[in-house]
Every structure is written in structure tokens, then in C-alpha cells.
Design a protein around this motif. Structure first.
Motif, PDB file in Angstrom:
ATOM      1  N   ARG A  35      47.550  43.186  40.143  1.00 27.61           N
ATOM      2  CA  ARG A  35      47.253  42.853  38.759  1.00 27.61           C
ATOM      3  C   ARG A  35      48.106  43.719  37.835  1.00 27.61           C
ATOM      4  NH1 ARG A  35      41.139  41.781  36.684  1.00 27.61           N
ATOM      5  NH2 ARG A  35      41.006  43.951  36.059  1.00 27.61           N
ATOM      6  N   ALA A  36      48.523  43.147  36.710  1.00 28.38           N
ATOM      7  CA  ALA A  36      49.421  43.856  35.802  1.00 28.38           C
ATOM      8  C   ALA A  36      48.774  45.097  35.198  1.00 28.38           C
ATOM      9  CB  ALA A  36      49.889  42.916  34.692  1.00 28.38           C
ATOM     10  N   SER A  37      47.471  45.037  34.916  1.00 29.44           N
ATOM     11  CA  SER A  37      46.779  46.190  34.343  1.00 29.44           C
ATOM     12  C   SER A  37      45.392  46.302  34.950  1.00 29.44           C
ATOM     13  CB  SER A  37      46.683  46.082  32.825  1.00 29.44           C
ATOM     14  OG  SER A  37      45.884  44.979  32.454  1.00 29.44           O
ATOM     15  N   LEU A  38      44.871  47.519  34.953  1.00 26.44           N
ATOM     16  CA  LEU A  38      43.585  47.777  35.589  1.00 26.44           C
ATOM     17  C   LEU A  38      42.459  46.972  34.952  1.00 26.44           C
ATOM     18  CD1 LEU A  38      42.565  49.719  37.863  1.00 26.44           C
ATOM     19  CD2 LEU A  38      41.889  51.287  36.036  1.00 26.44           C
ATOM     20  N   LEU A  39      42.385  46.979  33.630  1.00 25.58           N
ATOM     21  CA  LEU A  39      41.279  46.346  32.934  1.00 25.58           C
ATOM     22  C   LEU A  39      41.509  44.869  32.639  1.00 25.58           C
ATOM     23  CD1 LEU A  39      40.275  49.132  30.393  1.00 25.58           C
ATOM     24  CD2 LEU A  39      38.947  48.327  32.342  1.00 25.58           C
ATOM     25  N   GLY A  40      42.740  44.406  32.775  1.00 24.78           N
ATOM     26  CA  GLY A  40      42.996  43.013  32.444  1.00 24.78           C
ATOM     27  C   GLY A  40      42.781  42.779  30.957  1.00 24.78           C
ATOM     28  N   GLY A  41      42.416  41.573  30.595  1.00 21.43           N
ATOM     29  CA  GLY A  41      42.263  41.261  29.179  1.00 21.43           C
ATOM     30  C   GLY A  41      40.879  41.527  28.626  1.00 21.43           C
ATOM     31  N   VAL A  95      37.822  48.037  55.930  1.00 23.31           N
ATOM     32  CA  VAL A  95      37.346  46.896  55.145  1.00 23.31           C
ATOM     33  C   VAL A  95      38.466  46.322  54.288  1.00 23.31           C
ATOM     34  CG1 VAL A  95      35.750  46.160  53.327  1.00 23.31           C
ATOM     35  CG2 VAL A  95      34.960  47.712  55.128  1.00 23.31           C
ATOM     36  N   ILE A  96      39.192  47.193  53.594  1.00 26.34           N
ATOM     37  CA  ILE A  96      40.296  46.731  52.744  1.00 26.34           C
ATOM     38  C   ILE A  96      41.318  45.965  53.576  1.00 26.34           C
ATOM     39  CG2 ILE A  96      42.229  47.452  51.285  1.00 26.34           C
ATOM     40  CD1 ILE A  96      39.459  47.735  49.980  1.00 26.34           C
ATOM     41  N   GLU A  97      41.630  46.469  54.754  1.00 29.81           N
ATOM     42  CA  GLU A  97      42.642  45.818  55.585  1.00 29.81           C
ATOM     43  C   GLU A  97      42.162  44.479  56.124  1.00 29.81           C
ATOM     44  OE1 GLU A  97      44.777  50.035  56.702  1.00 29.81           O
ATOM     45  OE2 GLU A  97      43.601  48.994  58.244  1.00 29.81           O
ATOM     46  N   ASP A  98      40.884  44.367  56.443  1.00 29.82           N
ATOM     47  CA  ASP A  98      40.339  43.054  56.812  1.00 29.82           C
ATOM     48  C   ASP A  98      40.515  42.071  55.659  1.00 29.82           C
ATOM     49  OD1 ASP A  98      39.528  43.601  59.404  1.00 29.82           O
ATOM     50  OD2 ASP A  98      37.465  44.100  58.855  1.00 29.82           O
ATOM     51  N   LEU A  99      40.207  42.519  54.447  1.00 32.74           N
ATOM     52  CA  LEU A  99      40.316  41.640  53.282  1.00 32.74           C
ATOM     53  C   LEU A  99      41.770  41.290  52.972  1.00 32.74           C
ATOM     54  CD1 LEU A  99      37.624  43.311  50.998  1.00 32.74           C
ATOM     55  CD2 LEU A  99      37.396  41.176  52.284  1.00 32.74           C
ATOM     56  N   LEU A 100      42.677  42.246  53.202  1.00 34.96           N
ATOM     57  CA  LEU A 100      44.099  41.954  53.046  1.00 34.96           C
ATOM     58  C   LEU A 100      44.532  40.856  54.017  1.00 34.96           C
ATOM     59  CD1 LEU A 100      45.666  45.519  52.663  1.00 34.96           C
ATOM     60  CD2 LEU A 100      45.838  43.657  50.992  1.00 34.96           C
ATOM     61  N   LEU A 101      44.115  40.970  55.269  1.00 36.81           N
ATOM     62  CA  LEU A 101      44.475  39.975  56.279  1.00 36.81           C
ATOM     63  C   LEU A 101      43.873  38.611  55.967  1.00 36.81           C
ATOM     64  CD1 LEU A 101      44.119  42.151  59.509  1.00 36.81           C
ATOM     65  CD2 LEU A 101      46.250  41.336  58.476  1.00 36.81           C
ATOM     66  N   LEU A 102      42.746  38.617  55.296  1.00 35.25           N
ATOM     67  CA  LEU A 102      42.110  37.357  54.907  1.00 35.25           C
ATOM     68  C   LEU A 102      42.743  36.759  53.647  1.00 35.25           C
ATOM     69  CD1 LEU A 102      38.375  38.310  55.546  1.00 35.25           C
ATOM     70  CD2 LEU A 102      39.735  36.682  56.863  1.00 35.25           C
ATOM     71  N   GLY A 103      43.584  37.547  52.970  1.00 36.67           N
ATOM     72  CA  GLY A 103      44.297  37.036  51.802  1.00 36.67           C
ATOM     73  C   GLY A 103      43.459  36.872  50.553  1.00 36.67           C
ATOM     74  N   VAL A 104      42.371  37.668  50.431  1.00 32.72           N
ATOM     75  CA  VAL A 104      41.462  37.478  49.291  1.00 32.72           C
ATOM     76  C   VAL A 104      41.636  38.543  48.215  1.00 32.72           C
ATOM     77  CG1 VAL A 104      39.747  36.269  50.673  1.00 32.72           C
ATOM     78  CG2 VAL A 104      39.608  38.757  50.460  1.00 32.72           C
ATOM     79  N   LEU A 105      42.670  39.380  48.323  1.00 34.35           N
ATOM     80  CA  LEU A 105      42.850  40.458  47.349  1.00 34.35           C
ATOM     81  C   LEU A 105      44.012  40.222  46.397  1.00 34.35           C
ATOM     82  CD1 LEU A 105      42.138  43.614  49.552  1.00 34.35           C
ATOM     83  CD2 LEU A 105      40.573  42.313  48.095  1.00 34.35           C
ATOM     84  N   GLU A 106      44.536  39.020  46.375  1.00 29.27           N
ATOM     85  CA  GLU A 106      45.636  38.710  45.466  1.00 29.27           C
ATOM     86  C   GLU A 106      45.183  38.822  44.014  1.00 29.27           C
ATOM     87  OE1 GLU A 106      48.818  38.094  46.763  1.00 29.27           O
ATOM     88  OE2 GLU A 106      47.657  38.825  48.468  1.00 29.27           O
ATOM     89  N   GLY A 107      45.909  39.622  43.236  1.00 29.07           N
ATOM     90  CA  GLY A 107      45.593  39.780  41.825  1.00 29.07           C
ATOM     91  C   GLY A 107      44.316  40.553  41.554  1.00 29.07           C
ATOM     92  N   LYS A 108      43.776  41.222  42.576  1.00 28.85           N
ATOM     93  CA  LYS A 108      42.531  41.971  42.422  1.00 28.85           C
ATOM     94  C   LYS A 108      42.806  43.469  42.270  1.00 28.85           C
ATOM     95  CE  LYS A 108      39.654  38.477  43.041  1.00 28.85           C
ATOM     96  NZ  LYS A 108      38.769  37.998  41.948  1.00 28.85           N
ATOM     97  N   VAL A 109      41.868  44.173  41.647  1.00 29.53           N
ATOM     98  CA  VAL A 109      41.882  45.629  41.619  1.00 29.53           C
ATOM     99  C   VAL A 109      41.316  46.117  42.950  1.00 29.53           C
ATOM    100  CG1 VAL A 109      40.920  47.687  40.524  1.00 29.53           C
ATOM    101  CG2 VAL A 109      41.628  45.746  39.122  1.00 29.53           C
ATOM    102  N   VAL A 110      42.036  47.008  43.626  1.00 30.65           N
ATOM    103  CA  VAL A 110      41.600  47.498  44.935  1.00 30.65           C
ATOM    104  C   VAL A 110      41.539  49.026  44.895  1.00 30.65           C
ATOM    105  CG1 VAL A 110      42.000  47.478  47.417  1.00 30.65           C
ATOM    106  CG2 VAL A 110      42.726  45.520  46.026  1.00 30.65           C
ATOM    107  N   ILE A 111      40.353  49.564  45.123  1.00 33.52           N
ATOM    108  CA  ILE A 111      40.128  51.009  45.101  1.00 33.52           C
ATOM    109  C   ILE A 111      39.772  51.469  46.510  1.00 33.52           C
ATOM    110  CG2 ILE A 111      38.816  52.898  44.072  1.00 33.52           C
ATOM    111  CD1 ILE A 111      40.492  51.321  42.052  1.00 33.52           C
ATOM    112  N   GLY A 112      40.507  52.458  47.009  1.00 30.51           N
ATOM    113  CA  GLY A 112      40.256  52.971  48.352  1.00 30.51           C
ATOM    114  C   GLY A 112      39.259  54.114  48.348  1.00 30.51           C
ATOM    115  N   SER A 113      38.276  54.052  49.234  1.00 30.67           N
ATOM    116  CA  SER A 113      37.284  55.124  49.364  1.00 30.67           C
ATOM    117  C   SER A 113      37.853  56.247  50.219  1.00 30.67           C
ATOM    118  CB  SER A 113      36.000  54.572  49.998  1.00 30.67           C
ATOM    119  OG  SER A 113      34.961  55.512  49.925  1.00 30.67           O
TER     120      SER A 113
END
Length: 296
Positions: A35-41, A95-113
Motif C-alpha cells: 500500500r502506498a501509505s500506512l493509513l490510506g485515505g 502466519v504471515i508467510e501462509d497468507l503471502l502464499l495464499l495471495g491475500v496480502l496484496e495492498g494490505k498493511v502487514v505488521i510482523g510480531s
């Protein structure tokens, strides 16, 4: 929107991909559209949290192993991430890597624990070492920030090690220009278990301590629970904050009303909610997510 059947098939295929093509994780991370910015619009953030299992915290309500079925957890996460208004996810590398492989994090904010070493219920719980993401790995993976838990127990010397490690992580994330999400509590051990003090006085002190960690607070956000006298608690810092969802409440309506009131604070910019949305009492994940998004 992916059909339930197609999603289930892709989740079932994760083990094979991981075994035969481990490089696919890095490929998915490199190819992810950020995503271009953390907060979006909207100026608000709605994140779904899924970092509980790595601390051994698998219980939801009366089921001690509710979050133990990874396929079911991923299914619920995918449903949540598909809902309008959900900006992204907070999770550990697995968990993040499972979601990456599933392709559901496009354009999403992703925070690593980051610090998951203080396993729930353990004798060393306050010594919350960094056993998941580090700042360099978060940057290399193209994530948007890192989250850390800071529990201050005045009677446990291990507290200072956690404080030092979190301060270092805040500084390192800032060096990459990435968010440091700090979740602070004043805690104490009661009958062998670590308990968080949710009084306004304790949370005010916790916010003040967390705000001063690291060589700069420019990229620091707070992650705080809804407690009594939230206006007083949030006045302890000018840092932006997200509200955490906490345990699944029997009265979801009352919990949402607490979030609604707390969101009036000028520093509160959104929600980070896990079990309350992923495992609601009525089982309606989409409905729980939509009700939370409506508050924003």
C-alpha cells in the motif's frame, strides 16, 4: 472474493508448497503489492491480529485449543481480510508467510510480531525475548512495521531485559522508516500467573513508559486496551494509538461500545482485533468484522 471451496483447496496445498518450494515464500514477499501509505485515505487503521499461537495462547472462550487448527485459523483470516474496510494483519512469520502464499496480502498493511518468547503461563513469561521477526527481517520481507509486547513487573528483574530489547527494536525499525507498534502493560504475578493491571493508573504509567522507548519515537505507535477513564490514559502521550480487542466478550455489543467511546480520543487511530473477530460467539466472522469496521 474467493469461494470457500477454492480457499480450502489452496490452504490444503500449503504444506506441499512449503515442502517442495520453500523459496516460494520469498518470491511471494518480493512480488507483493504494498500500500502506498500506512493509513490510506481514511486516516484510520483496521488490523486483524493472529500472533497468539506463537505464545502458546490457543484458547478462545471455553475451548483451550480453538486456535490450534491452522487451516481453520487461515480460513477465518482470509474471510476477515476480504471484508471491506479491513486494512491488514498482524502476525508471526509462519502466519504471515501462509497468507503471502495464499495471495491475500496484496495492498494490505502487514505488521510482523516480534517478541513471542514470553510464553503464556510460563515461569519466564516476563522475559519476553525476540524469537520471531527482527527489524531487518521485517524490512527485507517488505512488511510495514513490527509489533512488540512490553510487560513491566516491578518485582521481576527480567523486565529490564525486555525493556532494553524493545527499545532496541523501536530504534532499528525507525532506522528503516517502519512503524514500531508497542503494546504496554503494568503486570504482576498472581498465584503463579502473570496478570495485567487494567486500572487507569497502571495503563497511564504503561503508556508513559512505552512512549519513551528507543532513540526516536517518530515511528512509534501504541497498542492499548480499552479501560476505564480512557481520556486520562490517552492524555499520557501524543503518539498515535490503536485499540486492542482482547478476549472474546460474552456481550459483543458492550465491547464494541467501549471501542466506540475510546475512538473519540484524538490519538486513537483504529483497531487491532484478533480473537473477538476471528472467533465470535455466534461464529459469524464476516458480521463481527463488519460491525468493528462500522465503528471507524
Amino acid at each position: 472474493m474467493t469461494s470457500a471451496g477454492a480457499r480450502a483447496e489452496r490452504i490444503a496445498g500449503l504444506a506441499e508448497v512449503r515442502a517442495e518450494r520453500p523459496g516460494a515464500v520469498a518470491e511471494a514477499a518480493r512480488g507483493r503489492v504494498r500500500r502506498a501509505s500506512l493509513l490510506g485515505g481514511s486516516g484510520r487503521l483496521m488490523l486483524v491480529a493472529a500472533d497468539h499461537p506463537a505464545r502458546g495462547a490457543l484458547a478462545v472462550g471455553g475451548d483451550p485449543l480453538a486456535m490450534a487448527d491452522r487451516g481453520e485459523l487461515l480460513h477465518r483470516l482470509c474471510m476477515a481480510l476480504e471484508r471491506p474496510g479491513v486494512d491488514g494483519v498482524l502476525g508471526t512469520p509462519d502466519v504471515i508467510e501462509d497468507l503471502l502464499l495464499l495471495g491475500v496480502l496484496e495492498g494490505k498493511v502487514v505488521i510482523g510480531s516480534m517478541n513471542r518468547g514470553g510464553l503464556a503461563g510460563s515461569a519466564f513469561e516476563i522475559d519476553d525475548r525476540f524469537t520471531a521477526y527482527g527489524a531487518d527481517a521485517i524490512a527485507a520481507s517488505g512488511l510495514d512495521g513490527g509489533k512488540m509486547l512490553v510487560r513491566v513487573d516491578d518485582d521481576d528483574p527480567a523486565t529490564v531485559r525486555t525493556l532494553e530489547a524493545c527499545a532496541r527494536a523501536v530504534s532499528e525499525l525507525a532506522g528503516h522508516g517502519l512503524m514500531a507498534m508497542v503494546e504496554p502493560f503494568i503486570s504482576r504475578r498472581v498465584e503463579g500467573r502473570v496478570r495485567n493491571d487494567l486500572s487507569p493508573e497502571a495503563m497511564t504509567r504503561a503508556v508513559a513508559i512505552a512512549s519513551g522507548l528507543g532513540t526516536t519515537s517518530a515511528y512509534t505507535w501504541l497498542k492499548v486496551p480499552v479501560v476505564a477513564d480512557m481520556e486520562r490514559v490517552m492524555a499520557a502521550s501524543t503518539l498515535p494509538a490503536l485499540l486492542l480487542g482482547g478476549e472474546v466478550a460474552a456481550d459483543q455489543g458492550a465491547a464494541r461500545e467501549g471501542w466506540r467511546r475510546a475512538l473519540r480520543s484524538p490519538t486513537v487511530r483504529g483497531l487491532v482485533v484478533g480473537r473477538s473477530l476471528l472467533y465470535p460467539p455466534d461464529g459469524d466472522v464476516a458480521g463481527a468484522v463488519d460491525a468493528a469496521v462500522e465503528l471507524l
